[in-house]
Motif scaffolding. Structure first.
Motif, PDB file in Angstrom:
ATOM      1  N   PHE A  62       0.850  -1.194   0.000  1.00 41.69           N
ATOM      2  CA  PHE A  62       0.000   0.000   0.000  1.00 41.69           C
ATOM      3  C   PHE A  62       0.883   1.241   0.000  1.00 41.69           C
ATOM      4  O   PHE A  62       1.952   1.259   0.606  1.00 41.69           O
ATOM      5  N   GLU A  63       0.455   2.285  -0.724  1.00 46.74           N
ATOM      6  CA  GLU A  63       1.104   3.587  -0.632  1.00 46.74           C
ATOM      7  C   GLU A  63       0.039   4.674  -0.757  1.00 46.74           C
ATOM      8  O   GLU A  63      -0.923   4.534  -1.507  1.00 46.74           O
ATOM      9  N   GLY A  64       0.189   5.717   0.035  1.00 46.37           N
ATOM     10  CA  GLY A  64      -0.810   6.774  -0.022  1.00 46.37           C
ATOM     11  C   GLY A  64      -0.436   7.960   0.854  1.00 46.37           C
ATOM     12  O   GLY A  64       0.363   7.847   1.784  1.00 46.37           O
ATOM     13  N   ASP A  65      -1.024   9.085   0.549  1.00 47.32           N
ATOM     14  CA  ASP A  65      -0.802  10.323   1.295  1.00 47.32           C
ATOM     15  C   ASP A  65      -1.808  10.358   2.446  1.00 47.32           C
ATOM     16  O   ASP A  65      -2.892  10.954   2.328  1.00 47.32           O
ATOM     17  N   VAL A  66      -1.484   9.688   3.530  1.00 47.62           N
ATOM     18  CA  VAL A  66      -2.401   9.527   4.658  1.00 47.62           C
ATOM     19  C   VAL A  66      -1.718  10.016   5.939  1.00 47.62           C
ATOM     20  O   VAL A  66      -0.536  10.331   5.958  1.00 47.62           O
ATOM     21  N   THR A  67      -2.493  10.070   7.022  1.00 52.99           N
ATOM     22  CA  THR A  67      -1.951  10.491   8.304  1.00 52.99           C
ATOM     23  C   THR A  67      -1.232   9.327   8.985  1.00 52.99           C
ATOM     24  O   THR A  67      -1.363   8.161   8.580  1.00 52.99           O
ATOM     25  N   GLU A  68      -0.493   9.643  10.059  1.00 51.44           N
ATOM     26  CA  GLU A  68       0.189   8.595  10.814  1.00 51.44           C
ATOM     27  C   GLU A  68      -0.820   7.606  11.404  1.00 51.44           C
ATOM     28  O   GLU A  68      -0.571   6.394  11.407  1.00 51.44           O
ATOM     29  N   LYS A  69      -1.937   8.103  11.887  1.00 52.56           N
ATOM     30  CA  LYS A  69      -2.946   7.206  12.437  1.00 52.56           C
ATOM     31  C   LYS A  69      -3.505   6.286  11.368  1.00 52.56           C
ATOM     32  O   LYS A  69      -3.699   5.076  11.592  1.00 52.56           O
ATOM     33  N   GLU A  70      -3.753   6.845  10.197  1.00 54.78           N
ATOM     34  CA  GLU A  70      -4.311   6.039   9.103  1.00 54.78           C
ATOM     35  C   GLU A  70      -3.322   4.973   8.642  1.00 54.78           C
ATOM     36  O   GLU A  70      -3.721   3.830   8.374  1.00 54.78           O
ATOM     37  N   ILE A  71      -2.036   5.322   8.559  1.00 53.49           N
ATOM     38  CA  ILE A  71      -1.068   4.318   8.113  1.00 53.49           C
ATOM     39  C   ILE A  71      -0.873   3.255   9.195  1.00 53.49           C
ATOM     40  O   ILE A  71      -0.661   2.075   8.915  1.00 53.49           O
ATOM     41  N   GLY A  72      -0.997   3.683  10.471  1.00 53.17           N
ATOM     42  CA  GLY A  72      -0.945   2.711  11.563  1.00 53.17           C
ATOM     43  C   GLY A  72      -2.096   1.724  11.496  1.00 53.17           C
ATOM     44  O   GLY A  72      -1.912   0.520  11.704  1.00 53.17           O
ATOM     45  N   ASP A  73      -3.280   2.235  11.195  1.00 49.19           N
ATOM     46  CA  ASP A  73      -4.446   1.359  11.046  1.00 49.19           C
ATOM     47  C   ASP A  73      -4.274   0.416   9.859  1.00 49.19           C
ATOM     48  O   ASP A  73      -4.671  -0.755   9.907  1.00 49.19           O
ATOM     49  N   LYS A  74      -3.669   0.940   8.777  1.00 44.67           N
ATOM     50  CA  LYS A  74      -3.409   0.105   7.601  1.00 44.67           C
ATOM     51  C   LYS A  74      -2.442  -1.034   7.948  1.00 44.67           C
ATOM     52  O   LYS A  74      -2.613  -2.172   7.512  1.00 44.67           O
ATOM     53  N   GLU A  75      -1.422  -0.707   8.727  1.00 46.15           N
ATOM     54  CA  GLU A  75      -0.468  -1.741   9.125  1.00 46.15           C
ATOM     55  C   GLU A  75      -1.174  -2.856   9.897  1.00 46.15           C
ATOM     56  O   GLU A  75      -0.943  -4.048   9.663  1.00 46.15           O
ATOM     57  N   LYS A  76      -2.047  -2.470  10.822  1.00 47.89           N
ATOM     58  CA  LYS A  76      -2.819  -3.455  11.569  1.00 47.89           C
ATOM     59  C   LYS A  76      -3.635  -4.350  10.631  1.00 47.89           C
ATOM     60  O   LYS A  76      -3.716  -5.570  10.811  1.00 47.89           O
ATOM     61  N   GLU A  77      -4.255  -3.725   9.634  1.00 56.72           N
ATOM     62  CA  GLU A  77      -5.085  -4.473   8.686  1.00 56.72           C
ATOM     63  C   GLU A  77      -4.271  -5.531   7.955  1.00 56.72           C
ATOM     64  O   GLU A  77      -4.705  -6.674   7.795  1.00 56.72           O
TER      65      GLU A  77
END
Length: 259
Positions: A62-77
């Protein structure tokens, strides 16, 4: 710009999920540390040493212009998607940007490997402890179900054939039988050499000598030792080698028993 990336072992398909804001630097750091045997994820490092760099892939998930919280949630996913915390290289469930996933947590796969070895081989504790960088007490507690009891329950529900397969793959991947044979602790406790064990096993197949005669020939005081060898309770590594002997090699054993 943030990225979620995946490092995959192409042999056993165990996975590590990570996140970064500099994908080139992060990939370079991972593989530089792995090549120099200094990666902070001990289990990823150990299997990299075993399987080699060519058997590990690095891909962007995944790559995207997101916030730290959003990328943290993505990592969990993605960790959940690939089950890489429960049965992979991730040492936590993700979501903490910049946090290290190093450490020494044993995965489900590691526990299954350990349980298969303690089931099908006698006194493997020290060699297992060396491989997984834990104490012999930890191995003993896993065997007894004191540590990681949930994994032990899952393991014991597996069919015998599947448990035997786990054991076989682990032994082959880690050259475990050779490591056990070369262990000074195991060697110091052994009374019989490889040829003597071969003679015992051959005699059980062909009944050339009585058990008492066989015990005297190999220098043990009790036929119980012979029965333990026959039933796979001890000297399992030699027993595996015995199964691979050719007819000619077994004929030589017959001549030794006849003398």
């Amino acid at each position: 710009m943030y990225y979620i990336y995946k490092i995959e072992n192409l042999i056993n398909h165990k996975i590590y999920i990570g996140l970064t804001n500099n994908i080139v630097r992060r990939r370079t750091r991972h593989f530089t540390d792995l090549r120099h045997n200094r990666h902070d994820n001990h289990f990823l490092q150990k299997e990299f040493n075993i399987y080699g760099e060519d058997n590990f892939s690095f891909t962007i998930e995944f790559e995207g212009d997101v916030t730290e919280k959003e990328i943290g949630d993505k990592e969990k996913e993605f960790i959940k998607k690939y089950d890489s915390y429960r049965n992979g290289y991730n040492q936590n469930e993700g979501g903490n940007f910049g946090a290290s996933n190093g450490g020494s947590k044993l995965t489900q796969s590691d526990i299954f490997n350990i349980l298969s070895v303690v089931e099908f081989m006698s006194r493997p504790g020290q060699v297992l402890a060396d491989i997984y960088d834990v104490s012999r007490t930890t191995i003993s507690r896993i065997k007894k179900g004191i540590n990681h009891n949930q994994y032990k329950e899952e393991y014991e529900q597996l069919p015998l054939e599947e448990r035997q397969k786990i054991y076989k793959v682990f032994c082959e991947s880690y050259d475990f039988i050779k490591k056990k044979r070369e262990s000074t602790i195991i060697q110091s406790k052994r009374k019989l050499n490889k040829e003597q064990v071969f003679l015992v096993l051959y005699n059980y197949e062909h009944r050339i000598l009585t058990n008492i005669q066989m015990a005297n020939k190999v220098g043990v005081k009790s036929v119980y030792t012979l029965d333990c060898i026959k039933n796979g309770l001890t000297y399992q590594d030699y027993a595996l080698e015995y199964k691979k002997l050719t007819k000619e090699q077994k004929n030589k054993l017959a001549s030794l028993l006849s003398n």
